[in-house]
Design a protein around this motif. Structure first.
Motif: not given
Length: 232
Positions: A99, A196-197, A200-201
């Protein structure tokens, strides 16, 4: 020899024995659950029992060995629940790191990612083994260090060492090496594009797969790792 010099020499010998035994544990020359005595280690290390005992107390404090009886020691058996908890903690730290990396200015983000992209995307692939395992550790550590938070980095380094004995097994298999290269590259690409997502995933799935592999560890697999030549 002065008393102070003698104590320093004993401390230095204890540290060398401590490092040698820790490497024996990481490389499965001392197997999880294996019993041994101070005398056996003293003979092998050509040292008195005093520095051997000091080294063993350090390893006991760090959770690698335990006193089995009045005169014996044991390498701690694998505690799968404990290792899974460490994996969960790693996910929390690395998700925050991703993040923060995605939120950085482009120039700063590129500076952190450039050496990782060079190794995991551009350089020739390394063969399975200990050297590649160290590079994998360096990848995850670099993500956390890039945040600039020294306490996050310190905790992550401590976690990494505690998990080393388990994670080393991932790098004895071609399929896990292939997955590591592919998923590291995907994470880096997503971070570089500030997705970002997605980053992260992918990273969560990557760590979770390693976590799932923990439950597949068998005595036979440990014996195979023990017999496999250790790359430098």
């Amino acid at each position: 020899m002065t008393e102070t010099h003698g104590k320093k020499r004993q401390a230095g010998l204890a540290e060398r024995i401590y490092l040698a035994l820790k490497n024996d544990i990481f490389d499965f020359r001392l197997m999880p659950g294996e019993h041994f005595s101070e005398n056996e280690i003293s003979e092998r290390m050509a040292a008195s029992r005093t520095p051997v005992r000091q080294a063993l107390f350090w390893l006991e404090h760090e959770g690698y060995v335990q006193v089995y009886s009045r005169s014996g020691w044991q390498v701690k058996p694998f505690d799968f629940t404990y290792f899974e908890a460490l994996y969960d903690f790693r996910i929390v730290l690395e998700m925050e790191a991703v993040k923060r990396l995605c939120a950085m200015p482009a120039e700063a983000r590129h500076e952190h990612l450039a050496p990782l992209l060079a190794f995991w995307c551009d350089a020739p692939r390394m063969a399975p083994g200990k050297a590649l395992s160290r590079q994998d550790e360096a990848f995850h550590t670099a993500l956390v260090r890039a945040t600039g938070n020294s306490e996050m980095a310190r905790v992550h380094v401590d976690l990494t060492e505690k998990m080393r004995i388990i994670r080393h097994l991932d790098f004895t298999r071609e399929d896990r090496v292939e997955a590591t290269y592919s998923e590291h590259a995907q994470v880096l690409l997503a971070i570089s594009q500030q997705r970002t997502e997605e980053a992260q995933r992918i990273l969560t799935a990557h760590i979770s797969q390693s976590k799932a592999e923990v439950r597949k560890i068998t005595l036979h697999r440990l014996q195979q790792a023990r017999l496999q030549p250790v790359s430098p």
